[in-house]
Scaffold this motif. Structure first.
Motif, short mmCIF file in Angstrom:
data_model
loop_
_atom_site.label_atom_id
_atom_site.label_comp_id
_atom_site.label_asym_id
_atom_site.label_seq_id
_atom_site.Cartn_x
_atom_site.Cartn_y
_atom_site.Cartn_z
N ALA A 169 75.70 -21.63 34.67
CA ALA A 169 74.68 -22.45 35.34
C ALA A 169 74.38 -23.71 34.53
N LYS A 170 74.07 -24.78 35.23
CA LYS A 170 73.67 -26.03 34.58
C LYS A 170 72.15 -26.09 34.62
N PHE A 218 67.62 -8.64 30.34
CA PHE A 218 68.92 -8.18 30.84
C PHE A 218 69.64 -9.22 31.70
N SER A 219 69.25 -10.47 31.63
CA SER A 219 69.93 -11.50 32.41
C SER A 219 71.26 -11.89 31.76
N ARG A 220 72.10 -12.59 32.52
CA ARG A 220 73.38 -13.08 32.01
C ARG A 220 73.39 -14.61 32.09
N LEU A 221 73.59 -15.23 30.92
CA LEU A 221 73.66 -16.68 30.86
C LEU A 221 74.92 -17.14 30.13
N ASP A 222 75.99 -16.39 30.26
CA ASP A 222 77.24 -16.74 29.60
C ASP A 222 77.64 -18.17 29.95
N LEU A 229 74.14 -13.87 26.26
CA LEU A 229 74.10 -15.32 26.10
C LEU A 229 75.40 -15.84 25.48
N ARG A 230 76.49 -15.16 25.71
CA ARG A 230 77.76 -15.54 25.08
C ARG A 230 78.18 -16.96 25.51
N GLY A 231 78.33 -17.82 24.52
CA GLY A 231 78.77 -19.19 24.79
C GLY A 231 77.71 -20.07 25.42
N ALA A 232 76.48 -19.58 25.54
CA ALA A 232 75.41 -20.40 26.13
C ALA A 232 75.05 -21.55 25.19
N GLN A 256 79.05 -16.80 20.01
CA GLN A 256 79.57 -18.14 20.32
C GLN A 256 78.55 -19.07 20.97
N ALA A 257 77.27 -18.67 20.97
CA ALA A 257 76.24 -19.54 21.56
C ALA A 257 75.95 -20.71 20.61
N SER A 258 75.44 -21.80 21.15
CA SER A 258 75.12 -22.97 20.35
C SER A 258 73.62 -23.25 20.39
N PHE A 259 73.02 -23.27 19.20
CA PHE A 259 71.59 -23.54 19.04
C PHE A 259 71.38 -24.79 18.18
#
Length: 245
Positions: free
Chosen positions: A133-134, A147-151, A170-173, A192-195
């Motif tokens: 999602a954008k 329990f949401s998915r934001l890959d 949140l993989r790759g989010a 792999q998420a970016s913060f």
């Protein structure tokens, strides 16, 4: 005899009925233009097939869309505050700058949704699928995304203050530059998420997985930020004045 002239009159009447200013949905009057805009506050469209509808700028506050089919809906600047959108199929929908404060989107399918600048404050989105999602600049303040998915979703510059993302994937989010003050990430997968440059004062990263592969360059926290073992963050400007728990 059913003459050609009578056929034309009948066809004209049918077209007029199709484009009338008022239609009925679920036995309630729904005011809409041919693009389905206008106002339908508190109406019931649960389970309806709305695929491809255009709802730009429309007012559907408090309406029911639970388990509706809304793939590819164009709904920029739509008002869906307090709407029940539980289990709806919103894949590929455009909710840019939409107003969804206090909406219920539990288990909604929202893959590839465009919702930059949208307001999801205090929304309930447990188990929602927001993969790819954008969500740039989105407002998730106080939202529940348990329990949401934001890959690979892009939440750059988002305001997620007080949001609950426990057990979320949140993989790759991307949370670059996001305000993550007091967000609960307990048990979430951050692989792999970016913060980068994100603010995490008071955030809870207890029990997260994949933190060692996430990018926290330029991110900061506070004395009350709870981090995994062997992880540290510099203090955010002004965070030294945070009160301890």
């Amino acid at each position: 005899m059913f003459t050609p002239q009578k056929r034309l009159i009948s066809l004209a009447g049918l077209i007029a009925a199709m484009f009338a200013n008022t239609a009925l949905a679920q036995s309630q009057p729904v005011a809409w233009s041919p693009s389905y805009g206008g106002s339908c506050a508190d109406c019931d469209l649960s389970g309806k097939n709305l695929t491809g509808w255009t709802l730009n700028g429309a007012n559907y506050s408090g309406a029911r869309f639970d388990y509706a089919f809304m793939r590819g809906v164009r709904a920029t600047a739509v008002n869906l505050q307090r709407a029940n959108i539980t289990g709806a199929d919103l894949r590929g929908a455009d909710l840019t700058s939409g107003r969804l404060a206090d909406a219920v989107l539990n288990n909604a399918r929202m893959q590839n949704v465009l919702a930059s600048g949208a307001d999801f404050s205090r929304a309930r989105m447990e188990g929602a699928n927001l993969e790819r999602a954008k969500l740039i600049g989105v407002n998730f303040q106080g939202a529940t995304l348990l329990f949401s998915r934001l890959d690979t979703a892009d939440l750059s510059g988002a305001n997620c203050t007080d949001a609950v993302m426990d057990r979320a994937t949140l993989r790759g989010a991307v949370f670059n530059g996001a305000n993550l003050t007091a967000v609960s990430f307990t048990g979430a997968d951050l692989s792999q998420a970016s913060f980068r440059d994100a603010r995490l004062p008071g955030a809870d990263l207890t029990g997260v997985t994949g933190a060692e592969t996430a990018d926290f360059a330029g991110a900061c926290g506070s004395l009350t930020t709870r981090l995994p073992a062997n992880m540290s963050l510099p203090m955010c400007a002004g965070a030294e004045f945070d009160e301890a728990d």
